[in-house]
Each structure stands twice: as structure tokens, then as C-alpha cells.
Design a protein around this motif. Sequence first.
Motif, PDB file in Angstrom:
ATOM      1  N   ASP A 154     -10.768   6.492   6.710  1.00 49.16           N
ATOM      2  CA  ASP A 154     -10.492   5.127   6.256  1.00 49.16           C
ATOM      3  C   ASP A 154     -11.709   4.595   5.506  1.00 49.16           C
ATOM      4  O   ASP A 154     -12.844   4.926   5.835  1.00 49.16           O
ATOM      5  CB  ASP A 154     -10.243   4.181   7.441  1.00 49.16           C
TER       6      ASP A 154
ATOM      7  N   VAL B  96      -7.375   6.471   3.448  1.00 51.99           N
ATOM      8  CA  VAL B  96      -7.381   7.107   2.131  1.00 51.99           C
ATOM      9  C   VAL B  96      -7.088   8.597   2.157  1.00 51.99           C
ATOM     10  O   VAL B  96      -6.733   9.176   1.141  1.00 51.99           O
ATOM     11  CB  VAL B  96      -8.706   6.869   1.355  1.00 51.99           C
TER      12      VAL B  96
ATOM     13  N   GLU C 262      -4.166   6.411  -5.642  1.00 49.18           N
ATOM     14  CA  GLU C 262      -3.981   4.960  -5.823  1.00 49.18           C
ATOM     15  C   GLU C 262      -4.820   4.191  -4.819  1.00 49.18           C
ATOM     16  O   GLU C 262      -5.426   3.173  -5.155  1.00 49.18           O
ATOM     17  CB  GLU C 262      -2.501   4.576  -5.650  1.00 49.18           C
ATOM     18  N   ARG C 263      -4.845   4.698  -3.577  1.00 50.58           N
ATOM     19  CA  ARG C 263      -5.601   3.988  -2.534  1.00 50.58           C
ATOM     20  C   ARG C 263      -7.091   3.928  -2.902  1.00 50.58           C
ATOM     21  O   ARG C 263      -7.748   2.921  -2.706  1.00 50.58           O
ATOM     22  CB  ARG C 263      -5.441   4.704  -1.190  1.00 50.58           C
TER      23      ARG C 263
ATOM     24  N   LEU D  30      -8.569   0.757   5.036  1.00 48.68           N
ATOM     25  CA  LEU D  30      -7.425   1.335   4.333  1.00 48.68           C
ATOM     26  C   LEU D  30      -7.529   2.849   4.443  1.00 48.68           C
ATOM     27  O   LEU D  30      -8.558   3.436   4.104  1.00 48.68           O
ATOM     28  CB  LEU D  30      -7.446   0.906   2.860  1.00 48.68           C
TER      29      LEU D  30
ATOM     30  N   SER E 241       0.812  -1.223   0.000  1.00 48.44           N
ATOM     31  CA  SER E 241       0.000   0.000   0.000  1.00 48.44           C
ATOM     32  C   SER E 241       0.847   1.275   0.000  1.00 48.44           C
ATOM     33  O   SER E 241       0.317   2.370   0.146  1.00 48.44           O
ATOM     34  CB  SER E 241      -0.977   0.001   1.180  1.00 48.44           C
ATOM     35  N   HIS E 242       2.172   1.148  -0.164  1.00 45.25           N
ATOM     36  CA  HIS E 242       3.044   2.331  -0.202  1.00 45.25           C
ATOM     37  C   HIS E 242       3.937   2.334  -1.435  1.00 45.25           C
ATOM     38  O   HIS E 242       4.626   1.365  -1.705  1.00 45.25           O
ATOM     39  CB  HIS E 242       3.942   2.379   1.038  1.00 45.25           C
TER      40      HIS E 242
ATOM     41  N   ILE F 185      -0.469  -1.881  -4.615  1.00 42.03           N
ATOM     42  CA  ILE F 185      -0.308  -0.571  -5.257  1.00 42.03           C
ATOM     43  C   ILE F 185       0.771  -0.602  -6.347  1.00 42.03           C
ATOM     44  O   ILE F 185       0.726   0.162  -7.306  1.00 42.03           O
ATOM     45  CB  ILE F 185       0.040   0.494  -4.189  1.00 42.03           C
TER      46      ILE F 185
END
Length: 328
Positions: free
Chosen positions: A261, A271, A302-303, A269, A204-205, A314
Amino acid sequence: MDISKLKSAFAKDLKQAKDAKGLEALKVKYLGRKEGELNKILKSLKDMPLAEKKKVGPAANALRAEIESALSEKSQSLKDGSGPAAGQVDVFMPGKKVSAGHLHPLTRIENEIKDIFLGLNFSVVEGPEAENEYYNFDALNIPANHPARDMWDTFWLGQKEGVGKMLMRTHTSPMQIRYMEKNQPPIQIIVPGRVFRFEATDASHEINFHQVEGLMIGEKVNLANFKYVMEQFFKKFFGRETKVRFRPSYFPFVEPGLEVDVELNGKWLEVMGAGMVHPAVLDRVKLDPKKYQGFAFGMGLERLAMIKYKIPDIRLFYSGDLRFINQF
Ligand code: FA5
């Protein structure tokens, strides 16, 4: 099989061949390199007495030429019978498929987000990717020795004469300052753009990703307005009921600060970061905090795409993998 038997067997087979497929099968049967009948004869030449060799060799070669021309003649006549004559256009022939390119999923998401905010009366503005320290940090209430600088691992670019230390912007928030320096409230903008962070990548990064900054400043703008705008946004963007959570958080340029989130595959997640613009930030751009307030937010593009399309990693966005890209 000897040459003359082979010749008559071929003639019989040729008569029965009705289409290109049949002809191809004959070609394999008689002229094929491995199991072709003619080759079998040629292979056996080495065991023949010289006199026979001298007869069979040339005869086999002559038969090869005969078979080849018979096959091509028949193939031509089959074509002539079913297809158009030379010079005519076969209107039944399937067209060649031209594969057209399309926009990258992130570009499409960005366009969608812009459309939604334009519909909510926001304007779209853009800012520089190479920023200076003042706009990326100091003006946002994050002086050089402030521990919050650690929140944004930075790619530094070096010193620029008269401007100070340059860097790749770590967020789109510097545009809050740049915009408020030049424009008076009411302000209602979004700022989509690429941002950069010197950090380890995982599912996620990324070190290079996109944010959409939002800023709304006026005489009576409050946190309830922020919640309303977000509800509208999520409803339109996801087009379905989505679980959203507002959580208190800290950013030096907002007070109070919060994070939002959204649920993905049963997990939360993060955002976006958001909050009410800090009075010190308004002071900095010479807006009276007693008269004006407003909210700001910075969401990860992307999130949001990951949640919308249930994308588990990602790093797929920048993989260049067409199996991924072509799904959009
Ligand atoms: C900020 O960058 C603040 N500028 C957001 C903000 C704006 C707060 C206005 C208050 C007012 P943060 O570092 O949390 O905050 O990043 C914001 C969003 O960017 C995150 O919620 C996440 O969705 C996304 N994000 C952050 N780091 C990464 C990363 N390495 N890769 C992909 N997305 C990321």
C-alpha cells in the motif's frame, strides 16, 4: 436627426476615427440594427406623410451606401498606412498557434515504469489480452473449483478448439507461466499490459485497467531482494519520500504472499500484490523449486498514477475529458 445633419455628424466622426476599433464603433453608431442612427430614421418612416416618405426613404438608403463605402475606404487606408503593402509579408504578425497532441497520461506512466525497471536490469515483454483458462488460472495454482477464482471476476469469451475456455485476462500473471515455459533462469522481466475485470466501478476500480507484472527468478533470489527493488522503484517513480506499507496477503501462486500500500491523501491505497513464486508454479513449468526461487509482483498502473498526480478518481483516465488529459 434628419438626413443632412446625420451626414455631417458622420463626416465629423469619421475624421476623428484613428483605428479599426474606432471605425467599428462608428459602424455600430450609424448602421447598427438596434440603435443605429440611420435605422431610427427608417423606423420613423411609417409615421411620415407619403410625400416625405418618398423623399426620406431613398435619401436614407443612399446615405447608408455612402457611410458603408466611407468606412471601408478609411479602414483600407488605415491598413495601408500601418501594415505591409499587398504582397508583402508582415513579419511582426503573431504566428498561428498549432496545438500538438501528446501522449495519454497512462502511456507516459507506463514508459516511466519501463525506464526505471530497464535501469534495474529487467527486460520488458508483452503477452496476449485474450487468454485461456489454463494460463490465467490453472497454471497459477487456481483450479476450476478453487474459491480464489472469485478474486477475479472474469469476462469469459467462450470455447476455443484445442485450447479450452477463453477469457479476457484478469491479470498479467499468466505471462509468468508463458515466459518460464520458454526461458531458463536467471529471469528478470516486467510485463506491462491491459487487464479486464467484470466488476462494479468506483473511484478506485475500473473494469479495464493496466498492470505491470514483475518476475525475478534465480538461485538465490529472496524477499529482501524484492524489498530492495521496490524501494528503488518507489524512490525513482515518485521522486519524493512516500509512505509504503508491506502487508501479508494471499494469492494461490505465491508463498508467502503480500500486498503493498502507498499513502494517498492521508489514506492507504493498495497498489500491488506480490510474493515468492509458489513451488507448485515452478514445478508446473519444470523448474526445480529446490534450485530456483524468486519473487513476482503485479502492480496497478492507474493506482500508481493516482498517487503520483493526486488523482481522486480512476474513471477520469477513460473519460476522454480534455480538461483532465491536457494537464499532463
Ligand atoms: C493480482 O491481480 C495478482 N495477479 C497480483 C500478483 C502478481 C500477486 C504476482 C502476486 C504475484 P490484485 O487483484 O490484487 O492481484 O491486483 C493487483 C493490483 O491491481 C491491485 O493492487 C491494484 O493496484 C490493481 N487493481 C486491482 N483491481 C483493480 C481495478 N478494478 N481497477 C484498478 N486497479 C485495480
